[in-house]
Design an enzyme around this catalytic site. Structure first.
Site, short mmCIF file in Angstrom:
data_model
loop_
_atom_site.label_atom_id
_atom_site.label_comp_id
_atom_site.label_asym_id
_atom_site.label_seq_id
_atom_site.Cartn_x
_atom_site.Cartn_y
_atom_site.Cartn_z
N TYR A 53 0.84 -1.20 0.00
CA TYR A 53 0.00 0.00 0.00
C TYR A 53 0.88 1.25 0.00
CZ TYR A 53 -3.77 -3.23 1.31
OH TYR A 53 -4.68 -4.26 1.35
N SER A 206 -13.08 -4.17 0.89
CA SER A 206 -13.89 -3.49 -0.12
C SER A 206 -15.37 -3.80 0.05
CB SER A 206 -13.42 -3.86 -1.53
OG SER A 206 -13.37 -2.73 -2.36
N LEU A 208 -17.64 -1.87 0.39
CA LEU A 208 -18.46 -0.87 -0.31
C LEU A 208 -18.32 -1.01 -1.83
CD1 LEU A 208 -17.78 2.23 1.98
CD2 LEU A 208 -19.51 0.43 2.20
N GLY A 211 -16.13 1.33 -3.81
CA GLY A 211 -16.69 2.68 -3.88
C GLY A 211 -17.89 2.80 -4.78
N LEU A 213 -20.74 1.22 -4.67
CA LEU A 213 -22.02 1.17 -3.95
C LEU A 213 -22.42 2.51 -3.34
CD1 LEU A 213 -21.63 -2.34 -2.27
CD2 LEU A 213 -23.20 -1.71 -4.11
N GLY A 215 -23.01 4.98 -5.12
CA GLY A 215 -23.92 5.55 -6.10
C GLY A 215 -23.32 6.69 -6.89
N LYS A 216 -22.07 7.01 -6.64
CA LYS A 216 -21.46 8.15 -7.32
C LYS A 216 -21.30 7.94 -8.82
CE LYS A 216 -17.70 7.83 -4.89
NZ LYS A 216 -16.34 8.10 -4.33
#
Length: 321
Positions: A53, A206, A208, A211, A213, A215-216
């Site tokens: 990372y 992860s 979400l 990312g 989920l 909705g962006k």
């Protein structure tokens, strides 16, 4: 937060874990420090990192936070080995020597003498008994307190857990880390069953949906500040920008509206409370995003909502029964 046991082990972790994959790239030092402070203040303790990372920068940031006053005893630090960046290339090396070298370097970056959970980051070409012997060595030397595996499929997880359990001198596995969300339910096919049988806690990364989920990206939008718009992360998000994902995101948004919550809050609750999950790992890039996720601490989804989300995202989860 009310802590949970990590599988059958004695290690207790927060049901929400703070992921650091974006630290050193999309998250700078002041933001990382603030994220960690907020997380700990709200009762979170599990922070997940890895040498890969930010090419070690994420671990350095955690070490800097410890040196800056974050109490070591407030954190359950989970890092990994066997998947690193060397000469600008990603390399999987799960040989005993490489794993222990990775851990020594991680401890230096983290500015600590031990990690609470040390994980093999990926299945490699080295014999599994050699790979797992490094975990035993790390525990016997006091460099790691508990051990686990990451990104192992079902048979790999079961093989590793069985090998460790076959001899009482070996250190039992405490966990398996795997991608798991409404957009990625493959873990239910074999990994959840293997984890249940062998007493492994699942760390769901992860949760979400990378990312998506949130909705962006609905309607084909790609916000300039999003991961999908970033050259170094677009590959990570692209697999979920498909029509099937859009239907799931729309259903999630509809459920969230009816519950008076945001889509990411509902998505997090779904994975946080799924069978065998000890902690759902999230990777917020701002304190505002983290605060929104932490608001879910005292909330749960009712069974009909869970069942509806199961149905739209792939069908009933047999493990819930």
């Amino acid at each position: 937060m009310q802590l949970r046991p990590l599988g059958a082990s004695g290690l207790a972790v927060s049901p929400i874990g703070l992921g650091t994959m974006a630290w050193g790239r999309d998250v700078d030092w002041p933001t990382a420090r603030d994220l960690l402070r907020l997380f700990v203040a709200e009762g979170g303790n599990l922070i997940d990192t890895a040498p890969a990372y930010g090419a070690g920068v994420a671990e350095k940031m955690i070490g800097k936070a410890l040196a800056g006053g974050i109490p070591r005893e407030d954190l359950v630090i989970a890092t990994k080995a066997g998947f690193v960046v060397r000469g600008g290339r990603r390399v999987i090396d799960t040989s005993r020597g490489a794993l222990l070298d990775d851990l020594e370097q991680s401890l230096r970056r983290l500015r600590t003498d031990h990690v609470d959970l040390w994980q093999v980051h990926a299945w490699g070409d080295a014999p599994i008994e050699e790979t797992l012997s490094a975990l035993d060595t790390a525990v016997s030397r006091g460099m790691a307190r508990y051990v686990g595996v990451s990104n192992f499929v079902g048979w790999q997880s079961a093989t590793a857990a069985t090998w460790q359990a076959a001899d009482r001198t070996r250190t039992p596995l405490a966990s398996v880390q795997v991608e798991y969300s409404l957009l990625a339910r493959r873990a239910e096919v074999e990994i959840v069953g293997a984890a249940t049988h062998h007493g492994l806690g699942i760390l769901a990364w992860s949760g979400l949906g990378r990312g998506v989920l949130s909705g962006k990206y609905r309607g084909g939008r790609v916000p300039k500040s999003s991961r999908a718009a970033a050259e170094h992360f677009s590959w990570f998000v692209e697999p979920y920008l498909q029509p099937r994902s859009g239907a799931i995101v729309d259903a999630l948004a509809h459920a969230a509206q009816g519950l008076g919550m945001s889509p990411v809050q509902v998505a997090l609750l779904w994975v946080r409370d799924a069978p065998q999950v000890a902690s759902a790992l999230v990777g917020p890039r701002t304190t505002e995003q983290l605060a929104e996720l932490l608001e879910t601490q005292r909330r749960q989804l009712v069974a009909p909502i869970v069942a509806a989300l199961d149905d739209i995202s792939g069908g009933p989860n047999a493990a819930r029964g």
